[in-house]
Design a protein around this motif. Structure first.
Motif, PDB file in Angstrom:
ATOM      1  N   GLU A  34       0.849  -1.197   0.000  1.00  0.00           N
ATOM      2  CA  GLU A  34       0.000   0.000   0.000  1.00  0.00           C
ATOM      3  C   GLU A  34       0.885   1.248   0.000  1.00  0.00           C
ATOM      4  O   GLU A  34       1.897   1.314   0.699  1.00  0.00           O
ATOM      5  CB  GLU A  34      -0.870   0.012   1.261  1.00  0.00           C
ATOM      6  CG  GLU A  34      -1.706   1.277   1.409  1.00  0.00           C
ATOM      7  CD  GLU A  34      -2.302   1.426   2.812  1.00  0.00           C
ATOM      8  OE1 GLU A  34      -3.455   1.834   2.901  1.00  0.00           O
ATOM      9  OE2 GLU A  34      -1.595   1.139   3.794  1.00  0.00           O
ATOM     10  N   GLY A  35       0.507   2.242  -0.796  1.00  0.00           N
ATOM     11  CA  GLY A  35       1.210   3.518  -0.764  1.00  0.00           C
ATOM     12  C   GLY A  35       2.545   3.537  -1.471  1.00  0.00           C
ATOM     13  O   GLY A  35       3.242   4.550  -1.440  1.00  0.00           O
ATOM     14  N   TYR A  36       2.924   2.426  -2.119  1.00  0.00           N
ATOM     15  CA  TYR A  36       4.229   2.432  -2.778  1.00  0.00           C
ATOM     16  C   TYR A  36       4.235   3.305  -4.020  1.00  0.00           C
ATOM     17  O   TYR A  36       5.176   4.074  -4.249  1.00  0.00           O
ATOM     18  CB  TYR A  36       4.651   1.003  -3.151  1.00  0.00           C
ATOM     19  CG  TYR A  36       5.960   0.973  -3.924  1.00  0.00           C
ATOM     20  CD1 TYR A  36       7.166   1.095  -3.258  1.00  0.00           C
ATOM     21  CD2 TYR A  36       5.966   0.860  -5.308  1.00  0.00           C
ATOM     22  CE1 TYR A  36       8.372   1.094  -3.962  1.00  0.00           C
ATOM     23  CE2 TYR A  36       7.157   0.865  -6.020  1.00  0.00           C
ATOM     24  CZ  TYR A  36       8.353   0.982  -5.342  1.00  0.00           C
ATOM     25  OH  TYR A  36       9.536   1.006  -6.045  1.00  0.00           O
ATOM     26  N   LYS A  61      -4.060   9.658  -3.441  1.00  0.00           N
ATOM     27  CA  LYS A  61      -4.569  10.662  -4.387  1.00  0.00           C
ATOM     28  C   LYS A  61      -5.785  11.397  -3.817  1.00  0.00           C
ATOM     29  O   LYS A  61      -6.883  11.305  -4.353  1.00  0.00           O
ATOM     30  CB  LYS A  61      -4.922   9.983  -5.716  1.00  0.00           C
ATOM     31  CG  LYS A  61      -5.277  10.951  -6.842  1.00  0.00           C
ATOM     32  CD  LYS A  61      -5.723  10.174  -8.065  1.00  0.00           C
ATOM     33  CE  LYS A  61      -6.206  11.117  -9.168  1.00  0.00           C
ATOM     34  NZ  LYS A  61      -6.685  10.398 -10.363  1.00  0.00           N
ATOM     35  N   PRO A  62      -5.653  12.208  -2.762  1.00  0.00           N
ATOM     36  CA  PRO A  62      -4.515  12.318  -1.847  1.00  0.00           C
ATOM     37  C   PRO A  62      -4.546  11.258  -0.763  1.00  0.00           C
ATOM     38  O   PRO A  62      -3.570  11.068  -0.034  1.00  0.00           O
ATOM     39  CB  PRO A  62      -4.715  13.707  -1.242  1.00  0.00           C
ATOM     40  CG  PRO A  62      -6.205  13.870  -1.197  1.00  0.00           C
ATOM     41  CD  PRO A  62      -6.725  13.155  -2.435  1.00  0.00           C
ATOM     42  N   LYS A  63      -5.685  10.552  -0.627  1.00  0.00           N
ATOM     43  CA  LYS A  63      -5.792   9.503   0.380  1.00  0.00           C
ATOM     44  C   LYS A  63      -5.480   8.152  -0.241  1.00  0.00           C
ATOM     45  O   LYS A  63      -5.368   8.015  -1.455  1.00  0.00           O
ATOM     46  CB  LYS A  63      -7.189   9.515   1.006  1.00  0.00           C
ATOM     47  CG  LYS A  63      -7.497  10.798   1.773  1.00  0.00           C
ATOM     48  CD  LYS A  63      -8.856  10.727   2.444  1.00  0.00           C
ATOM     49  CE  LYS A  63      -9.128  12.000   3.244  1.00  0.00           C
ATOM     50  NZ  LYS A  63     -10.465  11.949   3.926  1.00  0.00           N
ATOM     51  N   ILE A  75      -5.514   0.830 -16.155  1.00  0.00           N
ATOM     52  CA  ILE A  75      -5.930   0.639 -14.768  1.00  0.00           C
ATOM     53  C   ILE A  75      -7.251  -0.141 -14.741  1.00  0.00           C
ATOM     54  O   ILE A  75      -8.262   0.311 -15.283  1.00  0.00           O
ATOM     55  CB  ILE A  75      -6.078   1.991 -14.050  1.00  0.00           C
ATOM     56  CG1 ILE A  75      -4.705   2.677 -13.942  1.00  0.00           C
ATOM     57  CG2 ILE A  75      -6.695   1.800 -12.661  1.00  0.00           C
ATOM     58  CD1 ILE A  75      -4.765   4.096 -13.405  1.00  0.00           C
ATOM     59  N   SER A  76      -7.232  -1.310 -14.104  1.00  0.00           N
ATOM     60  CA  SER A  76      -8.426  -2.150 -13.991  1.00  0.00           C
ATOM     61  C   SER A  76      -9.200  -1.856 -12.714  1.00  0.00           C
ATOM     62  O   SER A  76     -10.406  -2.095 -12.655  1.00  0.00           O
ATOM     63  CB  SER A  76      -8.030  -3.632 -14.010  1.00  0.00           C
ATOM     64  OG  SER A  76      -7.375  -3.973 -15.211  1.00  0.00           O
ATOM     65  N   LEU A  77      -8.506  -1.361 -11.697  1.00  0.00           N
ATOM     66  CA  LEU A  77      -9.135  -1.014 -10.424  1.00  0.00           C
ATOM     67  C   LEU A  77      -8.421   0.183  -9.832  1.00  0.00           C
ATOM     68  O   LEU A  77      -7.194   0.229  -9.790  1.00  0.00           O
ATOM     69  CB  LEU A  77      -9.058  -2.187  -9.439  1.00  0.00           C
ATOM     70  CG  LEU A  77      -9.472  -1.888  -7.989  1.00  0.00           C
ATOM     71  CD1 LEU A  77     -10.976  -1.635  -7.899  1.00  0.00           C
ATOM     72  CD2 LEU A  77      -9.080  -3.025  -7.057  1.00  0.00           C
ATOM     73  N   ASP A  78      -9.192   1.162  -9.382  1.00  0.00           N
ATOM     74  CA  ASP A  78      -8.639   2.317  -8.672  1.00  0.00           C
ATOM     75  C   ASP A  78      -9.746   2.824  -7.747  1.00  0.00           C
ATOM     76  O   ASP A  78     -10.620   3.560  -8.171  1.00  0.00           O
ATOM     77  CB  ASP A  78      -8.196   3.413  -9.641  1.00  0.00           C
ATOM     78  CG  ASP A  78      -7.513   4.581  -8.951  1.00  0.00           C
ATOM     79  OD1 ASP A  78      -7.253   4.495  -7.738  1.00  0.00           O
ATOM     80  OD2 ASP A  78      -7.239   5.590  -9.633  1.00  0.00           O
ATOM     81  N   ARG A  79      -9.719   2.380  -6.505  1.00  0.00           N
ATOM     82  CA  ARG A  79     -10.793   2.735  -5.581  1.00  0.00           C
ATOM     83  C   ARG A  79     -10.216   3.278  -4.274  1.00  0.00           C
ATOM     84  O   ARG A  79      -9.100   2.936  -3.875  1.00  0.00           O
ATOM     85  CB  ARG A  79     -11.680   1.530  -5.281  1.00  0.00           C
ATOM     86  CG  ARG A  79     -10.994   0.429  -4.490  1.00  0.00           C
ATOM     87  CD  ARG A  79     -11.984  -0.551  -3.891  1.00  0.00           C
ATOM     88  NE  ARG A  79     -11.298  -1.627  -3.179  1.00  0.00           N
ATOM     89  CZ  ARG A  79     -10.876  -1.534  -1.917  1.00  0.00           C
ATOM     90  NH1 ARG A  79     -11.061  -0.430  -1.221  1.00  0.00           N
ATOM     91  NH2 ARG A  79     -10.266  -2.563  -1.350  1.00  0.00           N
TER      92      ARG A  79
END
Length: 208
Positions: A34-36, A61-63, A75-79
């Motif tokens: 996470e966050g890398y 982004k920002p969270k 991008i297949s998932l961005d939540r």
């Protein structure tokens, strides 16, 4: 299918991800913590396309957000973190994505009847106690059994939660029976998991 599960150091760029993609051409999927990726999502998309890999990680982004990038760099998932957990299909594989403490706060609700090929669990920093380490492995095993699938997670090799004096790097994989495929505690070497044979190759620590 081969999945590389890495424990990189925190960095502003994605050099360690680039190195893993270069050094291990046989893998299909790379899981980073996470966050890398953070502000390097576009670079990660380009890397996924040029290296022909699926990349699973997290960014801000920002969270905190969960992200899966397919081999075409799309991008297949961005939540957002704590939004409803979802399953996405990538190249015919149904992949679940649990981001860090979603494991213990919500898991994957309402999807018990859906087949899942595996669940990825990118974690931010290491565990802040032995008790937390054990708790998260137990929860991962429960989810693996409930959904009859592999669950695998990884944290950064460094960093601590809210300034805690303790940071225990963690990487793991448990199977659909709740059995340990591997558990790495304070061992930050990367692993390559062959999901067909359930064999694990341990590789050298990546350098920053």
């Amino acid at each position: 299918m081969k999945i590389l599960i890495a424990q990189p150091k925190l960095e502003k760029e994605i050099r360690q991800l680039e190195q893993e993609a270069l050094n291990h051409p046989s893998v299909d999927i790379i899981i980073f913590p996470e966050g890398y990726l953070n502000h390097n999502v576009e670079l990660a998309c380009e890397l996924a396309k040029t290296s022909n890999r699926i990349i699973i990680s997290g960014h801000k982004k920002p969270k905190d957000r969960a992200i899966i990038i397919n081999r075409n760099g799309v991008i297949s998932l961005d939540r957002a973190k704590y939004d409803s957990s979802v399953i996405v299909e990538v190249e015919g594989k149904r992949i679940g994505h649990i981001l860090c403490d979603e494991l213990v706060l919500q898991g994957l609700s309402g999807l018990a009847t859906s087949k899942i090929d595996f669940i990825a669990h990118p974690i931010g920093v290491g565990m802040f106690s032995e008790e937390q380490f054990d708790e998260w492995i137990i929860e991962a095993k429960k989810i693996a059994v409930a959904y009859q699938t592999l669950v695998m997670g990884t944290s950064h090799a460094d960093g601590s939660y809210r300034g805690s004096d303790v940071s225990i790097p963690i990487a793991y994989c448990v199977d659909e029976n709740g059995q340990e495929v591997f558990i790495a505690k304070n061992d930050i070497r990367s692993r390559i998991l062959d999901t067909d044979t359930r064999t694990v190759e341990i590789i050298d620590v990546i350098s920053s």
